[in-house]
Write an enzyme that holds these catalytic residues in place. Structure first.
Site, PDB file in Angstrom:
ATOM      1  N   CYS A 138      -3.342  16.319  -4.512  1.00  0.00           N
ATOM      2  CA  CYS A 138      -4.095  15.098  -4.206  1.00  0.00           C
ATOM      3  C   CYS A 138      -5.358  15.368  -3.392  1.00  0.00           C
ATOM      4  CB  CYS A 138      -3.208  14.089  -3.489  1.00  0.00           C
ATOM      5  SG  CYS A 138      -1.764  13.646  -4.463  1.00  0.00           S
ATOM      6  N   HIS A 178      -7.493   8.646  -0.065  1.00  0.00           N
ATOM      7  CA  HIS A 178      -6.620   8.931  -1.213  1.00  0.00           C
ATOM      8  C   HIS A 178      -5.673   7.740  -1.398  1.00  0.00           C
ATOM      9  CE1 HIS A 178      -3.824  10.609  -3.913  1.00  0.00           C
ATOM     10  NE2 HIS A 178      -2.900  10.909  -3.020  1.00  0.00           N
ATOM     11  N   ASN A 222      -1.009   6.155  -7.575  1.00  0.00           N
ATOM     12  CA  ASN A 222      -1.523   7.425  -7.057  1.00  0.00           C
ATOM     13  C   ASN A 222      -1.874   8.329  -8.245  1.00  0.00           C
ATOM     14  OD1 ASN A 222      -1.859   9.989  -5.997  1.00  0.00           O
ATOM     15  ND2 ASN A 222      -0.089   9.904  -4.638  1.00  0.00           N
TER      16      ASN A 222
HETATM   17  N1  ACO Z   1      13.317   0.607  -5.576  1.00  0.00           N
HETATM   18  C1  ACO Z   1      14.276   0.085  -4.812  1.00  0.00           C
HETATM   19  N2  ACO Z   1      14.835   0.747  -3.776  1.00  0.00           N
HETATM   20  C2  ACO Z   1      14.387   1.982  -3.537  1.00  0.00           C
HETATM   21  C3  ACO Z   1      13.386   2.593  -4.294  1.00  0.00           C
HETATM   22  C4  ACO Z   1      12.826   1.870  -5.359  1.00  0.00           C
HETATM   23  N3  ACO Z   1      11.842   2.356  -6.152  1.00  0.00           N
HETATM   24  N4  ACO Z   1      13.140   3.830  -3.805  1.00  0.00           N
HETATM   25  C5  ACO Z   1      13.960   4.002  -2.755  1.00  0.00           C
HETATM   26  N5  ACO Z   1      14.715   2.886  -2.588  1.00  0.00           N
HETATM   27  C6  ACO Z   1      15.741   2.627  -1.572  1.00  0.00           C
HETATM   28  C7  ACO Z   1      16.355   3.902  -1.026  1.00  0.00           C
HETATM   29  O1  ACO Z   1      17.377   4.370  -1.849  1.00  0.00           O
HETATM   30  C8  ACO Z   1      16.838   3.426   0.315  1.00  0.00           C
HETATM   31  O2  ACO Z   1      18.063   2.745   0.128  1.00  0.00           O
HETATM   32  P1  ACO Z   1      19.268   2.869   1.212  1.00  0.00           P
HETATM   33  O3  ACO Z   1      18.690   2.313   2.489  1.00  0.00           O
HETATM   34  O4  ACO Z   1      20.342   2.048   0.605  1.00  0.00           O
HETATM   35  O5  ACO Z   1      19.556   4.329   1.295  1.00  0.00           O
HETATM   36  C9  ACO Z   1      15.806   2.391   0.754  1.00  0.00           C
HETATM   37  O6  ACO Z   1      15.129   1.994  -0.465  1.00  0.00           O
HETATM   38  C10 ACO Z   1      14.786   2.926   1.735  1.00  0.00           C
HETATM   39  O7  ACO Z   1      14.313   4.171   1.253  1.00  0.00           O
HETATM   40  P2  ACO Z   1      13.232   4.989   2.012  1.00  0.00           P
HETATM   41  O8  ACO Z   1      12.989   6.298   1.277  1.00  0.00           O
HETATM   42  O9  ACO Z   1      13.566   5.041   3.468  1.00  0.00           O
HETATM   43  O10 ACO Z   1      11.952   4.054   1.811  1.00  0.00           O
HETATM   44  P3  ACO Z   1      10.547   4.169   2.486  1.00  0.00           P
HETATM   45  O11 ACO Z   1      10.232   2.908   3.170  1.00  0.00           O
HETATM   46  O12 ACO Z   1      10.376   5.465   3.245  1.00  0.00           O
HETATM   47  O13 ACO Z   1       9.572   4.267   1.216  1.00  0.00           O
HETATM   48  C11 ACO Z   1       8.284   5.791  -0.090  1.00  0.00           C
HETATM   49  C12 ACO Z   1       9.680   5.355   0.306  1.00  0.00           C
HETATM   50  C13 ACO Z   1       7.565   4.643  -0.764  1.00  0.00           C
HETATM   51  C14 ACO Z   1       8.418   6.947  -1.081  1.00  0.00           C
HETATM   52  C15 ACO Z   1       7.503   6.224   1.182  1.00  0.00           C
HETATM   53  O14 ACO Z   1       8.269   7.120   1.940  1.00  0.00           O
HETATM   54  C16 ACO Z   1       6.188   6.880   0.860  1.00  0.00           C
HETATM   55  O15 ACO Z   1       5.290   6.249   0.331  1.00  0.00           O
HETATM   56  N6  ACO Z   1       5.985   8.169   1.230  1.00  0.00           N
HETATM   57  C17 ACO Z   1       4.756   8.858   0.968  1.00  0.00           C
HETATM   58  C18 ACO Z   1       4.726   9.273  -0.455  1.00  0.00           C
HETATM   59  C19 ACO Z   1       3.380   9.745  -0.916  1.00  0.00           C
HETATM   60  O16 ACO Z   1       2.364   9.242  -0.525  1.00  0.00           O
HETATM   61  N7  ACO Z   1       3.399  10.709  -1.829  1.00  0.00           N
HETATM   62  C20 ACO Z   1       2.202  11.168  -2.427  1.00  0.00           C
HETATM   63  C21 ACO Z   1       2.016  12.546  -2.147  1.00  0.00           C
HETATM   64  S1  ACO Z   1       0.408  13.049  -2.548  1.00  0.00           S
HETATM   65  C22 ACO Z   1       0.442  14.432  -3.523  1.00  0.00           C
HETATM   66  O17 ACO Z   1      -0.166  15.419  -3.190  1.00  0.00           O
HETATM   67  C23 ACO Z   1       1.241  14.492  -4.790  1.00  0.00           C
END
Ligand code: ACO
Length: 306
Positions: free
Chosen positions: A112, A233, A263
């Site tokens: 990214c 980004h 993204n």
């Molecule tokens: N739909 C419904 N529920 C979901 C989903 C989904 N798509 N995904 C996860 N959940 C659930 C989980 O299972 C969890 O359930 P539980 O509490 O019963 O265990 C709950 O939602 C909370 O999960 P978290 O992982 O704690 O959710 P969080 O608020 O951290 O959001 C996310 C997850 C969106 C992935 C966030 O952490 C994020 O955006 N991180 C950064 C990711 C990013 O920007 N990546 C790009 C990298 S750039 C590159 O170089 C490729």
């Protein structure tokens, strides 16, 4: 380093995949995805590869620059989703543009942050080359594991391209940093180790923490108060609003289009830049700060005048 962006182009596949569409493939829903990420939809290819999207964006950028493909001396494609390991996507774009004159063409894998790494390389090459075509292009949909709902909902496909030319009236400030990903919080497997399908794997909360820190550092490394718009980004609106709050920069100063495209990794900043220009949020001579983070782990930041 002085240079000017003289042309810009983008390519988004026709097929739009909404959050609702994803909820038919996995246990998720529009409310969860929107509230946790800000993303409403993304574009997925049906029968295109990264080089196809890169070529469309390239042609648009060259035409916007009022140049012909023969005027291009360097092609850099930033991507972590190349059609093949070799030839490079840049060489494929060169072929698609029908270019046979003396020139350079190569890919940069900075995930990214790719576009900002490519930008720093391009600025250096402009000391010896006239026009550089810098492209960020990704087809990430082919690498998604649709059983991993926390990762698959984040990404989309697309490409963005700029033509850069040396110009003493336009100063670029740019930095790029790399930090080893000791705990492998963000990676996509390649050909070593196992025969698994190549997919992106991520520890979402660790990446979130890194992203907030990296974007904050990147912005603070520049004279951000002097800029008209920040193009971060486009990963997650919660990451961006966190940075806005902690640096006390009004959220309106951050441009976002991730609700429409998700993204798109190395393509994300250019696609957003073009959209901001098209919407009249940026005009010639405005100062823009582009800042990104990615796998590696990496961070890049650039402040320049349009
Ligand atoms: N739909 C419904 N529920 C979901 C989903 C989904 N798509 N995904 C996860 N959940 C659930 C989980 O299972 C969890 O359930 P539980 O509490 O019963 O265990 C709950 O939602 C909370 O999960 P978290 O992982 O704690 O959710 P969080 O608020 O951290 O959001 C996310 C997850 C969106 C992935 C966030 O952490 C994020 O955006 N991180 C950064 C990711 C990013 O920007 N990546 C790009 C990298 S750039 C590159 O170089 C490729």
């Amino acid at each position: 380093m002085s240079a000017k962006i003289i042309g810009i182009g983008t390519a988004l596949p026709e097929k739009i995949v909404t959050n609702h569409d994803l909820s038919n493939l996995m246990d998720t829903n529009d409310e969860w995805i929107t509230s946790r990420t800000g993303i409403k939809q993304r574009h997925f290819v049906t029968n295109q590869n990264t080089s196809d999207l890169a070529t469309i964006a390239a042609k648009q950028a060259i035409s916007d620059a009022k140049l012909s493909p023969q005027d291009i001396d360097v092609i850099i494609v930033c991507t972590f989703t190349p059609d093949n390991f070799t030839p490079s996507v840049a060489s494929m774009v060169q072929k698609n543009l029908g270019l046979t004159h003396n020139m350079m063409a190569f890919d940069v894998n900075g995930a990214c942050s790719g576009f900002l790494i490519g930008l720093e390389i391009a600025l250096g090459l402009l000391n010896t080359h006239k026009n550089c075509l810098l492209i960020g292009a990704e087809v990430i949909s082919k690498m998604l594991d649709f059983t991993d709902r926390s990762t698959a909902i984040l990404f989309g496909d697309g490409a963005g391209a700029v033509v850069l030319t040396a110009d003493k009236s336009r100063e670029f400030n740019i930095i790029n940093r790399a930090y080893p990903d000791i705990d492998s919080v963000l990676y996509a497997n390649g050909i070593n180790g196992d025969n698994e399908k190549q997919t992106i794997k991520m520890n979402g909360s660790e990446v979130f923490r890194f992203a907030v820190k990296a974007l904050s550092e990147g912005i603070q490394a520049m004279d951000y108060e002097s800029c008209d718009l920040i193009i971060p980004h486009q990963a997650n609106s919660r990451i961006i609003s966190n940075v806005s709050r902690s640096l006390k920069i009004p959220i309106e100063k951050f441009y976002m289009n991730l609700d429409q495209v998700g993204n798109t990794s190395a393509a994300s900043i250019v696609i957003a830049l073009k959209q901001a220009i098209t919407e009249g949020k940026l005009k010639p001579k405005d100062k823009v700060l582009c800042v990104g983070f990615g796998a590696g782990l990496t961070m890049g930041s650039a402040l320049f005048e349009l």
